[in-house]
Scaffold this motif. Structure first.
Motif, PDB file in Angstrom:
ATOM      1  N   LEU A 178     -49.313 -84.002  43.962  1.00  0.00           N
ATOM      2  CA  LEU A 178     -48.216 -83.137  43.513  1.00  0.00           C
ATOM      3  C   LEU A 178     -48.249 -83.196  41.970  1.00  0.00           C
ATOM      4  N   GLY A 179     -48.341 -82.255  41.294  1.00  0.00           N
ATOM      5  CA  GLY A 179     -48.558 -81.848  39.946  1.00  0.00           C
ATOM      6  C   GLY A 179     -49.837 -81.454  39.833  1.00  0.00           C
ATOM      7  N   ALA A 180     -49.824 -80.515  38.450  1.00  0.00           N
ATOM      8  CA  ALA A 180     -51.061 -80.210  37.935  1.00  0.00           C
ATOM      9  C   ALA A 180     -51.475 -80.195  36.561  1.00  0.00           C
ATOM     10  N   GLY A 181     -50.773 -81.405  36.035  1.00  0.00           N
ATOM     11  CA  GLY A 181     -51.032 -81.795  34.740  1.00  0.00           C
ATOM     12  C   GLY A 181     -52.175 -82.606  34.771  1.00  0.00           C
ATOM     13  N   ASN A 182     -52.152 -83.300  33.558  1.00  0.00           N
ATOM     14  CA  ASN A 182     -53.260 -84.450  33.330  1.00  0.00           C
ATOM     15  C   ASN A 182     -53.702 -85.301  34.227  1.00  0.00           C
ATOM     16  N   MET A 183     -52.772 -86.055  34.828  1.00  0.00           N
ATOM     17  CA  MET A 183     -53.239 -86.984  35.995  1.00  0.00           C
ATOM     18  C   MET A 183     -53.694 -86.660  37.029  1.00  0.00           C
ATOM     19  N   ALA A 184     -52.931 -85.369  37.540  1.00  0.00           N
ATOM     20  CA  ALA A 184     -53.385 -84.621  38.561  1.00  0.00           C
ATOM     21  C   ALA A 184     -54.947 -84.189  38.377  1.00  0.00           C
ATOM     22  N   ASP A 185     -55.364 -83.428  37.274  1.00  0.00           N
ATOM     23  CA  ASP A 185     -56.551 -83.230  36.912  1.00  0.00           C
ATOM     24  C   ASP A 185     -57.618 -84.224  36.932  1.00  0.00           C
ATOM     25  N   ALA A 186     -57.196 -85.497  36.382  1.00  0.00           N
ATOM     26  CA  ALA A 186     -58.075 -86.605  36.286  1.00  0.00           C
ATOM     27  C   ALA A 186     -58.666 -86.953  37.558  1.00  0.00           C
TER      28      ALA A 186
END
Ligand SMILES: NC(=O)c1ccc[n+]([C@@H]2O[C@H](COP(=O)([O-])OP(=O)(O)OC[C@H]3O[C@@H](n4cnc5c(N)ncnc54)[C@H](OP(=O)(O)O)[C@@H]3O)[C@@H](O)[C@H]2O)c1
Length: 222
Positions: free
Chosen positions: A6-14
């Motif tokens: 859930l989310g498509a920012g930096n943590m989701a990416d990593a």
């Protein structure tokens, strides 16, 4: 394993990148589904993108990786999560790291558990995304320890597996009641890092602190 993010920012990416590389099936969801689709394209390895609900419904495990302020909104868009394994990496903090945004109330993880009825494990909140992108996150030949706080043994076993899959060592951080301490510890650590200090130097080896050798962090993952 099927993992919803859930989310498509930096943590989701990593983390999505690490788990997809490891062979997990990853579905990323965002309030703007096109961002999730774009991230899934960058992640590759069969990762797909869509809505928050798509990702929440997909996962055997679901990672919550949205900004603290967006948590309630994201969870309501994600739909029912009661009984599901929900990994919470959110940090309710901001500069100058003097108090948590949850000050005086329950931890972010507890609020998420109460909002959803999910089997929440606090995990992956202690380090910046740059560290979670390392393959593996290892320093001086020592793999990174990842503290986990949760109450459900099966959810903790899933979290331990996903920690091990990125080359890290799961650490028993206790029950969800301790998640607030982990959130506060992280805010304090980040404050030190931002001030140019090295928090590693404030930690004696465990055998010096406790007069016995540490055991649990090196236990094999079930
Ligand atoms: N980055 C790190 O180093 C790090 C390390 C450990 C923990 N964390 C924690 O992990 C979480 C994610 O951090 P991040 O660095 O990945 O943040 P980020 O790159 O800024 O991404 C934030 C994500 O949250 C979404 N979001 C914000 N408000 C929302 C809402 N109302 N409804 C639905 N989605 C919403 C954003 O969607 P839009 O793109 O549509 O705005 C985006 O997908 C945060 O809680 C952070 O404290 C971050």
């Amino acid at each position: 394993m099927r993992i919803g993010v859930l989310g498509a920012g930096n943590m989701a990416d990593a983390l999505a990148t690490q788990w997809a590389r490891k062979g997990h099936e990853v579905r990323i969801g965002a309030r703007a589904p096109e961002k999730a689709v774009a991230l899934a394209g960058r992640v590759g390895h069969g990762a797909r993108g869509g809505t928050l609900r798509d990702a929440a419904e997909f996962g055997d495990a679901v990672l919550l990786a949205v900004a603290h302020e967006g948590v309630a909104d994201a969870l309501s868009q994600a739909g029912p999560l009661a009984g599901r394994v929900l990994l919470d990496c959110t940090n309710p903090m901001e500069p100058p790291f003097e108090r948590l945004k949850t000050v005086g109330g329950p931890s972010a993880a507890r609020r998420i558990a109460d909002l959803t009825g999910a089997r929440v494990v606090k995990a992956f909140n202690t380090c910046p995304d740059t560290v979670w992108r390392m393959a593996p996150p290892e320093f001086g030949g020592r793999p990174l320890g990842v503290p986990l706080c949760g109450d459900d043994p099966d959810a903790l076993a899933v979290a331990r597996r996903l920690v091990a899959d990125i080359g890290c060592v799961p650490m028993d951080g206790g029950g969800l009641a301790r998640a607030g301490l982990l959130e506060a510890t992280t805010a304090f650590l980040v404050g030190l890092w931002v001030a140019g200090e090295d928090p590693l130097t404030m930690l004696p080896p465990a055998d010096a602190a406790m007069a016995r050798a540490p055991q649990r962090t090196s236990e094999p993952v079930a």
